[in-house]
Motif scaffolding. Sequence first.
Motif, PDB file in Angstrom:
ATOM      1  N   GLY A 356      13.101  -8.267  18.247  1.00 50.28           N
ATOM      2  CA  GLY A 356      12.688  -7.221  17.315  1.00 50.28           C
ATOM      3  C   GLY A 356      11.995  -7.813  16.115  1.00 50.28           C
ATOM      4  O   GLY A 356      11.566  -8.985  16.137  1.00 50.28           O
ATOM      5  N   ALA A 357      11.883  -7.018  15.062  1.00 52.36           N
ATOM      6  CA  ALA A 357      11.263  -7.493  13.822  1.00 52.36           C
ATOM      7  C   ALA A 357      11.764  -6.634  12.670  1.00 52.36           C
ATOM      8  O   ALA A 357      12.226  -5.510  12.876  1.00 52.36           O
ATOM      9  N   TYR A 358      11.669  -7.184  11.469  1.00 50.31           N
ATOM     10  CA  TYR A 358      12.017  -6.432  10.264  1.00 50.31           C
ATOM     11  C   TYR A 358      11.082  -6.850   9.138  1.00 50.31           C
ATOM     12  O   TYR A 358      10.449  -7.918   9.188  1.00 50.31           O
ATOM     13  N   ALA A 359      10.979  -5.988   8.139  1.00 46.95           N
ATOM     14  CA  ALA A 359       9.999  -6.252   7.080  1.00 46.95           C
ATOM     15  C   ALA A 359      10.363  -5.460   5.835  1.00 46.95           C
ATOM     16  O   ALA A 359      11.191  -4.546   5.873  1.00 46.95           O
ATOM     17  N   ASP A 360       9.707  -5.803   4.720  1.00 46.88           N
ATOM     18  CA  ASP A 360       9.852  -5.045   3.477  1.00 46.88           C
ATOM     19  C   ASP A 360       8.786  -3.954   3.431  1.00 46.88           C
ATOM     20  O   ASP A 360       7.667  -4.125   3.939  1.00 46.88           O
ATOM     21  N   ILE A 361       9.151  -2.842   2.788  1.00 45.83           N
ATOM     22  CA  ILE A 361       8.210  -1.731   2.619  1.00 45.83           C
ATOM     23  C   ILE A 361       7.876  -1.644   1.137  1.00 45.83           C
ATOM     24  O   ILE A 361       8.757  -1.332   0.312  1.00 45.83           O
ATOM     25  N   PRO A 362       6.654  -1.937   0.756  1.00 47.92           N
ATOM     26  CA  PRO A 362       6.316  -1.877  -0.671  1.00 47.92           C
ATOM     27  C   PRO A 362       6.295  -0.432  -1.182  1.00 47.92           C
ATOM     28  O   PRO A 362       5.939   0.496  -0.449  1.00 47.92           O
ATOM     29  N   GLY A 363       6.699  -0.265  -2.458  1.00 45.65           N
ATOM     30  CA  GLY A 363       6.639   1.055  -3.073  1.00 45.65           C
ATOM     31  C   GLY A 363       7.874   1.887  -2.802  1.00 45.65           C
ATOM     32  O   GLY A 363       8.933   1.390  -2.408  1.00 45.65           O
ATOM     33  N   PHE A 364       7.745   3.182  -3.032  1.00 48.90           N
ATOM     34  CA  PHE A 364       8.796   4.185  -2.785  1.00 48.90           C
ATOM     35  C   PHE A 364      10.060   3.937  -3.630  1.00 48.90           C
ATOM     36  O   PHE A 364      11.155   4.327  -3.244  1.00 48.90           O
TER      37      PHE A 364
END
Length: 578
Positions: A356-364
């Motif tokens: 799988g993969a994971y990541a940061d979501i900018p904003g919000f």
Amino acid sequence: MTKITNKSIHIKTQPLEYDAIVVGSGITGGWAAKEFCEKGLKTLLVERGRPVEHKKDYIGEGVKTWEMPFRGQVEKALVEKQYPVQAQCYAFNDATKHFFGNDHDYPYSTEKDKPFSWIRGNQLGGKSLLWHRQSYRWSDFDFNANAKDGYGTDWPIRYKDIQDWYDYVEHHVGISGSVENIPQLPDSKFLPPFEFNTVEKRLKAKIEQNYSDRKLIMGRCAHLSKPAQHHLEQGRGPCMARNECQKGCSFGAYFSTQSSTLPAAQKTGNLTVATNSIVHSVIYDANSNRATGVRIIDSETMQTREYYGKVVFLCASTLGTTQIMLNSVSETFPNGIANSSGVLGHYLMDHCYNAGAYADIPGFEDEFYSGRRPTGVYMPRFQNLVDKNPDFLRGYAFSGQAYREAWWEFGGKKGFGVDYKKAIQQAGGWKFGLHASGEMLPRYENQVSLHATKKDKWGIPQLHFDCSYSDNEKKMMQSAADTAAEMFEAIGLKNVHKYTNDRPMGIAIHEMGTARMGKDPKTSILNGFNQAHDIPNLFVTDGACMASSAWQNPSLTYMALTVRACDFAVKEMKAGRI
């Protein structure tokens, strides 16, 4: 609702011949008991574990983490002594450990360098108290897969054969989800879906704009998002979004044997339950070519006894059922009952959850959510449906969620003092992950058998595992990691990390295939109605019956196959053929 408190339904010995004996009280055993009882059959439900009463025995429910002596962790010494395998399960903690099997009492062995993690729930209700409740139909992409690429035997059924039975079980269970018209993932009879959070809605739009072959939908699950009248009449109520399901749910908001099928069976007056009753073997009469009952070892007294019935349904979990069948030897079946084909124990499969993969979501930063939704987002399989991937056969789905970093994740971070405490009190940044569920090919060499010399404390031969993932599953998982990371980069996520790992088989808890269905009695154990080719009144409806694993969670299909087999068996009994 009728509570399971009537001691008269729990027996030690009984001289009667039952109309039906059901071995195992998990998801399929509960359904078989319900169906037989409601059709008027005097039914004995046999369970190797202890009795568990709905609500009363959910001793971890509502207990706060800070109220537990080790804040939810299980004492190391206890894990090492009793739960070294079970502790690998994501749902194992101090509030749920009593619903897991004791590894010391249930030993098994594996071939060198081929680990297998066998997760067990030995109590009334079985793993229906622990399951992850994800509920998806299979399609003809799945029922045709073996015939198409030549791995495994062709399924003796197609989607049209089981469609109405999906409808039947979904009505009773209550499946939340959304109508999507996805050919490879047929829609169910849905209760309203759980809601996307704001960030997930944004990610869904971006993914579907960038990839025409992919949809991000809300995970379909056996939770009462909005119960219908017949669910309320079962004594069940709406989900409270606590997401502590494996502790047991007194609301009956998620489907389990205790909350749903067992009360329905008891209500008929036709149900008898024998707990703490380990099935040693199926009794076989060669003259009539019938299974006539089961031999029992009382787990508490070590006494043996026999129960007799006109039809025997094995629903003891894939590996539990296989162990019983392999141990049921006779002059006719020296290698296990109904095993004239010789494939009993072979073609063991599990799903591959290793990428799988994971990541940061900018904003919000100003977006929040409340509650603990009991399901995540889901991306159905999109590989090898039309275009052929050159690296692997079959396919995988993704599941995941977008969430704000939680306080407990600070436990692994460096920090100290007032600033650290303040940071914990703040909602963290947004993150998103997708994790693969891949199909495993059915292969003869993946086998479980009885150990030649080792036995458990009740004198039953232990299971020995000789199985591993093939290059096909490994290449599939590499593709899943690469694909998830590529999607994240394309939609603008940051700090993207992809991963693969070598977690052992078994940890997905989706064992399947060791007493498979098939058209040919020479290469399969069961026919298209889960009936043994060799013995007309012996049926297997748990995961052992599966001819392939597909990529979806399988429990909903087990349920549909079980009620279909019960309907067939009762008609055959009335016709005098069994």
